[in-house]
Motif scaffolding. Structure first.
Motif, PDB file in Angstrom:
ATOM      1  N   TYR A  32       1.503  64.896  39.108  1.00  0.00           N
ATOM      2  CA  TYR A  32       2.979  64.655  39.010  1.00  0.00           C
ATOM      3  C   TYR A  32       3.521  65.959  38.393  1.00  0.00           C
ATOM      4  O   TYR A  32       3.169  66.253  37.174  1.00  0.00           O
ATOM      5  CB  TYR A  32       3.155  63.406  38.203  1.00  0.00           C
ATOM      6  N   TYR A  36      12.728  70.348  35.242  1.00  0.00           N
ATOM      7  CA  TYR A  36      13.847  69.920  34.429  1.00  0.00           C
ATOM      8  C   TYR A  36      14.714  71.425  34.056  1.00  0.00           C
ATOM      9  O   TYR A  36      14.274  72.544  34.349  1.00  0.00           O
ATOM     10  CB  TYR A  36      13.250  69.528  33.022  1.00  0.00           C
ATOM     11  N   ARG A  93       1.896  66.173  34.676  1.00  0.00           N
ATOM     12  CA  ARG A  93       1.405  65.004  34.032  1.00  0.00           C
ATOM     13  C   ARG A  93      -0.047  64.469  34.786  1.00  0.00           C
ATOM     14  O   ARG A  93      -0.172  64.632  36.030  1.00  0.00           O
ATOM     15  CB  ARG A  93       2.331  63.710  34.176  1.00  0.00           C
ATOM     16  N   SER A  97       1.586  56.897  34.813  1.00  0.00           N
ATOM     17  CA  SER A  97       3.207  57.211  34.430  1.00  0.00           C
ATOM     18  C   SER A  97       3.303  56.945  33.007  1.00  0.00           C
ATOM     19  O   SER A  97       4.450  57.310  32.595  1.00  0.00           O
ATOM     20  CB  SER A  97       3.945  55.995  35.199  1.00  0.00           C
TER      21      SER A  97
ATOM     22  N   VAL B  31       9.869  52.301  28.005  1.00  0.00           N
ATOM     23  CA  VAL B  31       9.048  53.245  27.462  1.00  0.00           C
ATOM     24  C   VAL B  31       9.900  54.346  27.053  1.00  0.00           C
ATOM     25  O   VAL B  31      10.631  54.909  27.509  1.00  0.00           O
ATOM     26  CB  VAL B  31       7.996  53.939  28.814  1.00  0.00           C
ATOM     27  N   GLN B  50       5.784  51.629  24.385  1.00  0.00           N
ATOM     28  CA  GLN B  50       6.228  50.734  25.397  1.00  0.00           C
ATOM     29  C   GLN B  50       6.602  49.374  24.688  1.00  0.00           C
ATOM     30  O   GLN B  50       5.674  48.760  23.890  1.00  0.00           O
ATOM     31  CB  GLN B  50       5.099  50.451  26.396  1.00  0.00           C
ATOM     32  N   ARG B  95      11.854  56.001  30.028  1.00  0.00           N
ATOM     33  CA  ARG B  95      11.350  55.843  31.620  1.00  0.00           C
ATOM     34  C   ARG B  95      11.418  54.417  31.761  1.00  0.00           C
ATOM     35  O   ARG B  95      11.133  53.576  30.863  1.00  0.00           O
ATOM     36  CB  ARG B  95       9.933  56.408  31.402  1.00  0.00           C
ATOM     37  N   ALA B  98       7.326  49.764  35.694  1.00  0.00           N
ATOM     38  CA  ALA B  98       6.761  49.816  36.963  1.00  0.00           C
ATOM     39  C   ALA B  98       5.901  50.989  37.074  1.00  0.00           C
ATOM     40  O   ALA B  98       5.568  51.756  36.148  1.00  0.00           O
ATOM     41  CB  ALA B  98       8.003  49.555  37.978  1.00  0.00           C
ATOM     42  N   ASN B  99       6.139  51.682  38.436  1.00  0.00           N
ATOM     43  CA  ASN B  99       5.341  53.020  38.604  1.00  0.00           C
ATOM     44  C   ASN B  99       6.152  54.188  38.478  1.00  0.00           C
ATOM     45  O   ASN B  99       5.643  55.085  39.029  1.00  0.00           O
ATOM     46  CB  ASN B  99       4.678  52.541  39.976  1.00  0.00           C
ATOM     47  N   THR B 100       7.506  54.248  38.256  1.00  0.00           N
ATOM     48  CA  THR B 100       8.188  55.429  38.245  1.00  0.00           C
ATOM     49  C   THR B 100       7.890  56.177  37.218  1.00  0.00           C
ATOM     50  O   THR B 100       7.457  55.537  35.784  1.00  0.00           O
ATOM     51  CB  THR B 100       9.613  55.101  38.462  1.00  0.00           C
ATOM     52  N   GLY B 101       7.540  57.490  37.265  1.00  0.00           N
ATOM     53  CA  GLY B 101       7.261  58.552  36.145  1.00  0.00           C
ATOM     54  C   GLY B 101       8.330  59.374  35.459  1.00  0.00           C
ATOM     55  O   GLY B 101       8.081  60.252  34.715  1.00  0.00           O
ATOM     56  N   GLN B 102       9.601  59.192  36.226  1.00  0.00           N
ATOM     57  CA  GLN B 102      10.683  59.898  35.626  1.00  0.00           C
ATOM     58  C   GLN B 102      11.161  59.670  34.347  1.00  0.00           C
ATOM     59  O   GLN B 102      11.331  58.525  33.982  1.00  0.00           O
ATOM     60  CB  GLN B 102      11.716  59.777  36.686  1.00  0.00           C
ATOM     61  N   LEU B 103      10.837  60.719  33.545  1.00  0.00           N
ATOM     62  CA  LEU B 103      11.413  60.515  32.186  1.00  0.00           C
ATOM     63  C   LEU B 103      12.756  61.450  32.092  1.00  0.00           C
ATOM     64  O   LEU B 103      13.222  62.336  32.603  1.00  0.00           O
ATOM     65  CB  LEU B 103      10.517  61.521  31.413  1.00  0.00           C
TER      66      LEU B 103
END
Lengths: 113, 114
Positions: A32, A36, A93, A97, B31, B50, B95, B98-103
């Motif tokens: 992933y 930014y 990454r 996640s 998170v 978390q 974040r 679930a499965n989203t990895g966006q920070l």
């Protein structure tokens, strides 16, 4: 050992040109890759991201091209605007996640009008 | 505009002093990550949570760094005895589950140790 490398360190383009920012990585487990954008005095803002199962991701003027075999990706900023002048960070990454992001050292983009 | 709120934006400490930074993650984001960004633009992962539990952290062998994310309170990062090398921008990010990895990052707290 730097796991994520970015080039060039700085880049200057004219307004309307396409800026190309490069990123390469070493860890094959990275899956992933977010980019930014950071302005001076601010925190990084998520611009666009791609998963390793894709080779291209577009969002408006921003496009990521991804080459898994070569472990390289690039961010193309089409029709560059002075407001795009910022530092751009490639990150990667591995491990799900909740895993940490590993960042490159950034490319400082200047767009001249 | 960032929805991750960090305070204070700036802090100046003498060597040996405590430095404490706070972070309110984006609503609904369980998170939380802390990173250190130095003047050379190097990002160093410090710790992530978390909810209230630590997921991963670096080896804070000097024990000068501590962090927590208590229930119903801001998360915090504290440096017990500041050193000149701690001068940096400290970034909090959150974040969704679930499965989203966006920070999503906050504006950061810029620490200067004199």
């Amino acid at each position: 050992q730097q796991q994520v490398r970015q080039s060039p360190q700085s880049l200057t383009v004219w307004e309307g040109e396409t800026a190309i920012l490069n990123c390469s990585y070493e860890n094959s487990a990275f899956d992933y890759f977010p980019w930014y954008q950071q302005f001076p005095g601010e925190g990084p803002a998520l611009l666009i991201s791609i998963l390793s199962v894709s080779n291209k991701k577009e969002d408006g003027r921003f496009t990521i091209f991804f080459n898994k075999r070569e472990k390289k990706l690039s961010l193309h900023i089409a029709d560059s605007q002075p407001g795009d002048s910022a530092t751009y960070f490639c990150a990667a990454r591995a491990g799900g996640s909740n895993a940490k992001l590993t960042f490159g050292k950034g490319t400082k983009l200047s767009v001249k009008s | 505009n960032s929805k991750v709120i960090q305070t204070p934006r700036y802090l100046v400490k003498g060597q040996g002093q405590k430095a404490k930074m706070r972070c309110i993650p984006e609503k609904g984001h369980p998170v939380v990550f802390w990173y250190q960004q130095n003047k050379n633009n190097e990002f160093k992962f410090l710790i992530n949570f978390q909810n209230q539990e630590v997921l991963q952290q670096i080896d804070m062998t000097e024990k000068r760094f501590s962090a927590e994310c208590p229930s119903n309170s801001p998360c915090s990062l504290e440096i017990q005895s500041s050193e000149a090398g701690d001068s940096a921008l400290y970034l909090c990010a959150s974040r969704q589950g679930a499965n989203t990895g966006q920070l999503y990052f906050g504006e950061g707290s810029k620490l200067t140790v004199l």
